[in-house]
Design a protein around this motif. Sequence first.
Motif, short mmCIF file in Angstrom:
data_model
loop_
_atom_site.label_atom_id
_atom_site.label_comp_id
_atom_site.label_asym_id
_atom_site.label_seq_id
_atom_site.Cartn_x
_atom_site.Cartn_y
_atom_site.Cartn_z
N LEU A 288 35.92 -1.64 63.91
CA LEU A 288 36.53 -0.67 64.83
C LEU A 288 37.52 -1.35 65.78
N TYR A 289 37.33 -2.66 65.97
CA TYR A 289 38.16 -3.40 66.92
C TYR A 289 39.17 -4.31 66.20
N GLY A 290 39.42 -4.00 64.91
CA GLY A 290 40.45 -4.73 64.18
C GLY A 290 40.01 -6.03 63.54
N ILE A 291 38.72 -6.31 63.53
CA ILE A 291 38.22 -7.52 62.88
C ILE A 291 38.00 -7.24 61.40
N SER A 292 38.39 -8.16 60.54
CA SER A 292 38.26 -7.95 59.10
C SER A 292 36.79 -7.83 58.70
N ALA A 293 36.55 -7.13 57.59
CA ALA A 293 35.18 -6.91 57.12
C ALA A 293 34.48 -8.23 56.82
N GLU A 294 35.21 -9.18 56.19
CA GLU A 294 34.56 -10.44 55.81
C GLU A 294 34.17 -11.28 57.03
N SER A 295 35.02 -11.26 58.07
CA SER A 295 34.70 -12.02 59.28
C SER A 295 33.54 -11.38 60.04
N GLY A 296 33.56 -10.04 60.12
CA GLY A 296 32.46 -9.34 60.78
C GLY A 296 31.14 -9.54 60.06
N PHE A 297 31.20 -9.51 58.73
CA PHE A 297 30.00 -9.71 57.91
C PHE A 297 29.48 -11.14 58.06
N ALA A 298 30.40 -12.10 58.06
CA ALA A 298 30.01 -13.51 58.22
C ALA A 298 29.37 -13.74 59.58
N LEU A 299 29.98 -13.19 60.63
CA LEU A 299 29.42 -13.35 61.97
C LEU A 299 28.03 -12.73 62.05
N GLY A 300 27.84 -11.56 61.44
CA GLY A 300 26.53 -10.91 61.44
C GLY A 300 25.48 -11.79 60.80
N TRP A 301 25.83 -12.43 59.68
CA TRP A 301 24.88 -13.32 59.00
C TRP A 301 24.60 -14.57 59.82
#
Length: 335
Positions: A288-301
């Motif tokens: 929602l804040y413009g962060i790519s899916a892969e970076s958001g997913f990586a940070l979550g993990w």
Amino acid sequence: MFKAKAIQLLKIIIPVGLGIYLVWHIYNQLSPDQRIDLFKAFESANYFWVLLSFFMGLLSHWIRGYRWKFQLEAMGYSPSTTNNFMAVMIGYVVNLALPRVGEVSRAAALTKYEGVPFQKSFGSILSERALDFIILLIITFTTLLLQFELLEKYALEIISVARNQFEWPLISVGGIAVIALIALGFYLLKKFSHIPLVSKIRSFINELLEGLRSIVRMEKRWLYLLATLAIWGLYLAMFGVCFFALEETSSVGISAIFAGFVLGSFAIVIIPGGIGAFPAGIMQALMLYGISAESGFALGWILWFSQTIMIVLVGGLCMFLMPILNKNRLNEQTG
């Protein structure tokens, strides 16, 4: 007996299975280039911030053990902060393997090594959980109010689903029925208290309620409140510092951090341990804040792994050390 065990097993298998499905589904949604970027994010992450988050989480759990003393002291017990902390960590590690059993293990550990009656200890944990949930709701509504324009679509979808799933008249009738059943139960417990089994049930409920009332009665309630703020401040801080681990997420604003924290927290509530759901929640919030899916997913993990490893390592160590450190106390009790 078999049916009860099967139901208990399904309660574990279904949430974990759902979490694994979310991981598989999201990974398959990524393009080949995005998958490469996902693994590059793991490789290039600055793990200093992850380690800092690790110790912030550990400190928050120690403060939780320290705060627990105030409730127990209000009931006339003085357990050591060390034992409280180890019981808290044992509860967390048991919850990873057996969802919803951690609170029971935590209370049982304090009963065994500190002599606090199980019902009172468990009641204090229930009141603690209720307070934590209220604070999470406050953070959630504050985030929604501050970011309503951005989150309006998702908030309206949740409200729409809730309306479709539940009819308000049905909820009202159900609520009245529950209150009536509780009132009837208390009446029957009072009327038939001369029966030994009923007397034991009534005693168990009274001790549970005493644990719940301990927050109101404690002398150090302001210290309890201060410790509560420290716990949640550390939760937010340990979550926020991990954003510096990845270059793409290092410059997001506080709003994105709060949104990710809220979605991640509810993912843990819905899926015990948050496996799969926690990284997915972080990814959805950051997109929602413009962060790519892969970076958001990586940070979550990264966030999920750091805190899960901490719970497994420290919780496992506490399970090993608690009997050893309390050996003399146990010998005195048996002697």
